[in-house]
Design a protein around this motif. Structure first.
Motif, PDB file in Angstrom:
ATOM      1  N   LYS A  48      -0.756  -0.632   5.291  1.00  0.00           N
ATOM      2  CA  LYS A  48      -1.139  -0.202   3.931  1.00  0.00           C
ATOM      3  C   LYS A  48      -1.235  -1.404   2.976  1.00  0.00           C
ATOM      4  CE  LYS A  48       2.360   2.615   3.459  1.00  0.00           C
ATOM      5  NZ  LYS A  48       2.948   2.337   4.781  1.00  0.00           N
ATOM      6  N   SER A  49      -0.146  -2.210   2.976  1.00  0.00           N
ATOM      7  CA  SER A  49      -0.128  -3.344   2.037  1.00  0.00           C
ATOM      8  C   SER A  49      -1.244  -4.336   2.370  1.00  0.00           C
ATOM      9  CB  SER A  49       1.231  -4.038   2.076  1.00  0.00           C
ATOM     10  OG  SER A  49       2.263  -3.101   1.791  1.00  0.00           O
ATOM     11  N   SER A  50      -1.440  -4.581   3.659  1.00  0.00           N
ATOM     12  CA  SER A  50      -2.518  -5.496   4.077  1.00  0.00           C
ATOM     13  C   SER A  50      -3.869  -4.983   3.608  1.00  0.00           C
ATOM     14  CB  SER A  50      -2.560  -5.615   5.604  1.00  0.00           C
ATOM     15  OG  SER A  50      -1.286  -5.891   6.116  1.00  0.00           O
ATOM     16  N   PHE A  61       0.327  -7.824  -2.553  1.00  0.00           N
ATOM     17  CA  PHE A  61       1.424  -6.992  -2.039  1.00  0.00           C
ATOM     18  C   PHE A  61       2.047  -7.616  -0.791  1.00  0.00           C
ATOM     19  CE2 PHE A  61      -1.590  -4.158  -4.190  1.00  0.00           C
ATOM     20  CZ  PHE A  61      -0.746  -3.671  -5.184  1.00  0.00           C
ATOM     21  N   ALA A  62       3.354  -7.398  -0.646  1.00  0.00           N
ATOM     22  CA  ALA A  62       4.091  -7.991   0.471  1.00  0.00           C
ATOM     23  C   ALA A  62       3.754  -7.308   1.787  1.00  0.00           C
ATOM     24  CB  ALA A  62       5.587  -7.888   0.206  1.00  0.00           C
ATOM     25  N   VAL A  63       3.381  -8.137   2.760  1.00  0.00           N
ATOM     26  CA  VAL A  63       3.072  -7.620   4.102  1.00  0.00           C
ATOM     27  C   VAL A  63       4.225  -8.023   5.018  1.00  0.00           C
ATOM     28  CG1 VAL A  63       1.555  -7.891   6.103  1.00  0.00           C
ATOM     29  CG2 VAL A  63       0.582  -7.712   3.808  1.00  0.00           C
ATOM     30  N   GLU A  68       9.217  -2.803   4.133  1.00  0.00           N
ATOM     31  CA  GLU A  68       9.150  -3.698   2.988  1.00  0.00           C
ATOM     32  C   GLU A  68       9.041  -2.943   1.665  1.00  0.00           C
ATOM     33  OE1 GLU A  68       9.832  -7.072   1.575  1.00  0.00           O
ATOM     34  OE2 GLU A  68       9.393  -7.103   3.736  1.00  0.00           O
ATOM     35  N   THR A  69       8.027  -2.161   1.568  1.00  0.00           N
ATOM     36  CA  THR A  69       7.750  -1.534   0.282  1.00  0.00           C
ATOM     37  C   THR A  69       8.707  -0.373   0.039  1.00  0.00           C
ATOM     38  OG1 THR A  69       5.473  -2.003   0.787  1.00  0.00           O
ATOM     39  CG2 THR A  69       5.884  -0.673  -1.159  1.00  0.00           C
ATOM     40  N   VAL A  70       9.646  -0.584  -0.842  1.00  0.00           N
ATOM     41  CA  VAL A  70      10.543   0.514  -1.197  1.00  0.00           C
ATOM     42  C   VAL A  70      10.189   0.982  -2.600  1.00  0.00           C
ATOM     43  CG1 VAL A  70      12.911   1.197  -1.644  1.00  0.00           C
ATOM     44  CG2 VAL A  70      12.361  -0.215   0.341  1.00  0.00           C
ATOM     45  N   LEU A  83      -1.918   0.764  -6.268  1.00  0.00           N
ATOM     46  CA  LEU A  83      -0.493   1.055  -6.105  1.00  0.00           C
ATOM     47  C   LEU A  83      -0.107   1.021  -4.636  1.00  0.00           C
ATOM     48  CD1 LEU A  83       0.514   4.101  -8.352  1.00  0.00           C
ATOM     49  CD2 LEU A  83       1.145   1.718  -8.613  1.00  0.00           C
ATOM     50  N   ASP A  84       0.933   0.237  -4.363  1.00  0.00           N
ATOM     51  CA  ASP A  84       1.461   0.207  -2.993  1.00  0.00           C
ATOM     52  C   ASP A  84       2.719   1.068  -2.972  1.00  0.00           C
ATOM     53  OD1 ASP A  84       1.764  -0.358  -0.380  1.00  0.00           O
ATOM     54  OD2 ASP A  84       2.420  -2.441  -0.641  1.00  0.00           O
ATOM     55  N   ALA A  85       2.686   2.130  -2.208  1.00  0.00           N
ATOM     56  CA  ALA A  85       3.805   3.071  -2.165  1.00  0.00           C
ATOM     57  C   ALA A  85       4.604   2.864  -0.889  1.00  0.00           C
ATOM     58  CB  ALA A  85       3.263   4.497  -2.218  1.00  0.00           C
TER      59      ALA A  85
END
Ligand SMILES: Nc1nc2c(ncn2[C@@H]2O[C@H](COP(=O)(O)OP(=O)(O)O)[C@@H](O)[C@H]2O)c(=O)[nH]1
Ligand SMILES: [Mg+2]
Length: 418
Positions: A48-50, A61-63, A68-70, A83-85
């Protein structure tokens, strides 16, 4: 409108329709009318982030291979808020993840549902979410684009075909949007046009841009829909509450009428009985005191007193039975005394003294006496538990209607300034 006023207005509506809290929060976002919001949804590690980074053309966004994504992270780029969820499989029961997912759901105009190709078909959780998102699209017009990610990890086109077919059986007609963030990045870095094309990213970008162009219309439609639904629900609730109030008031009135009638009837009845009894008496012996030698003898005075007392008791029993039938049983607690046996409405109204002819005459055979009974029993009737409960119910319903009206006014405030 100042956001404080708006929040208060939304709060006033949510107080009456708590189930609409989410819709009201969404409405506030719609009223704000900031950039269109694109959110990724899907399981963790599905890319998702990628994907967002490729779509933005920068590493916003952090990959990571780890979870990772909290928290929700966002990046505004070229008039779009991305938005990265957290991953769908995040521990949704616990604070941050849940809040982040909820916020993503609330804010997004377009969802990118990301599913990694190597995972094969969709699992139950993904299917359920996709179905929910589709229902939401039908209701609010918010779109979801399915993205089959990391397709470079498949052996060949046949493998891709196979997975595509499997997913199509699960969600018939769904557009796959097969992409590889890795190929896209390599293509960009190496200036390889073919790889870029093969990454599927340009096609996804085109689909996304088409959806972004539709966001203003979709938002207008969603705003109208939510206001309409909430307005209707408020109206229905208001009407239902008014019906309940009318019914309660009618019951209150009806009960009072019944009581008034029953009380008048029983007073008439016992007064008639007492009057007849008094008229049938001869000389009054009751006031002649008994002497010591009469201690065990039956005297005219004793007979008279007994006769009067029995008639009086009978009258009291009839009144008491009528009162009990209308729920008038004990005294209100604030009137209670230490002597429990005295805590009755009959005693409060009729007293405990021995009654003689003139007392009974005054109480039952004179208009003022009967009016006093009618008045005082009615007073205790209104203080009885059932009557007070009914009055409280009416007061509650009136307050609920006032809250409904307040909510309707608050909704209009939101709507006119929307
Ligand atoms: N081979 C390949 N790996 C990818 C691709 N996209 C992401 N990854 C890797 O998959 C892992 C998870 O990616 P990430 O974007 O953090 O997934 P998220 O947890 O869904 O946000 C990372 O190691 C990425 O480098 C892709 O298109 N191809
Ligand atoms: Mg991520």
């Amino acid at each position: 409108m100042p956001s404080k006023t708006r929040e208060q207005a939304a709060h006033d509506v949510a107080c009456v329709l708590p189930d609409r809290a989410h819709d009201l929060a969404r409405l506030q976002i719609l009223i704000d009318d900031s950039e269109p919001v694109v959110t990724v949804v899907g399981k963790y590690n599905h890319g998702k982030s990628s994907l967002l980074n490729e779509l933005l053309g920068r590493d916003a966004f952090a990959v990571s291979d780890r979870r990772e994504t909290v928290r929700l992270s966002d990046s505004v780029h070229q008039g779009v808020c991305w938005l990265d969820a957290p991953g769908l499989d995040a521990d949704v029961g616990s604070g941050d993840d849940f809040e982040a997912l909820r916020a993503a759901w609330l804010k997004s105009d377009i969802r990118l549902f990301v599913h990694a190709a190597k995972e094969g078909e969709l699992d139950a959780k993904e299917l359920l979410l996709l179905t929910e998102l589709d229902a939401d699209r039908v209701r609010t017009g918010r779109q979801t684009l399915f993205v089959l990610s990391q397709v470079d990890q498949l052996a060949d086109d046949a493998a891709l075909q196979k997975i595509g077919d499997a997913i199509d059986r699960q969600m018939p007609g769904i557009a796959l949007n097969a992409v590889s963030s890795m190929r896209h990045r390599k293509g960009l870095d190496g200036g390889k046009k073919l790889l870029l094309e093969k990454s599927g990213m340009p096609a996804l970008q085109a689909a996304l841009h088409a959806e972004l162009a539709r966001v203003p219309d979709a938002r207008a439609r969603e705003t109208a829909l939510l206001f309409g639904e909430i307005r209707d629900e408020l109206q229905q609730l208001r009407a239902a509450r008014q019906t309940s109030l009318d019914l309660l008031r009618k019951t209150q009135q009806q009960q009072k009428q019944d009581f008034d009638r029953s009380l008048a009837a029983v007073i008439d009845k016992v007064s008639g009985d007492i009057d007849a009894m008094l008229n049938a008496l001869g000389t009054d012996h009751a006031i002649v005191p008994d002497t010591a030698k009469d201690a065990y003898a039956i005297t005219a005075g004793k007979l008279e007193r007994a006769h009067i007392q029995i008639a009086y008791s009978r009258a009291c029993i009839e009144i008491d039975a009528m009162l009990a039938g209308h729920g008038v049983i004990g005294l209100p607690t604030e009137q209670h005394t230490a002597a429990k046996s005295l805590n009755s409405v009959m005693i409060a109204v009729m007293g405990v003294s021995v009654k003689f002819r003139k007392d009974l005459h005054r109480m039952f055979c004179e208009a003022t006496g009967r009016e006093r009974m009618q008045r005082e029993f009615t007073h205790y009737y209104e203080l009885s538990a059932d009557r007070k409960a009914l009055a409280a119910q009416i007061a509650d319903m009136e307050a609920a209607i006032a809250a409904s009206d307040n909510a309707a006014a608050a909704l209009r405030t939101l709507e006119t300034r929307a």
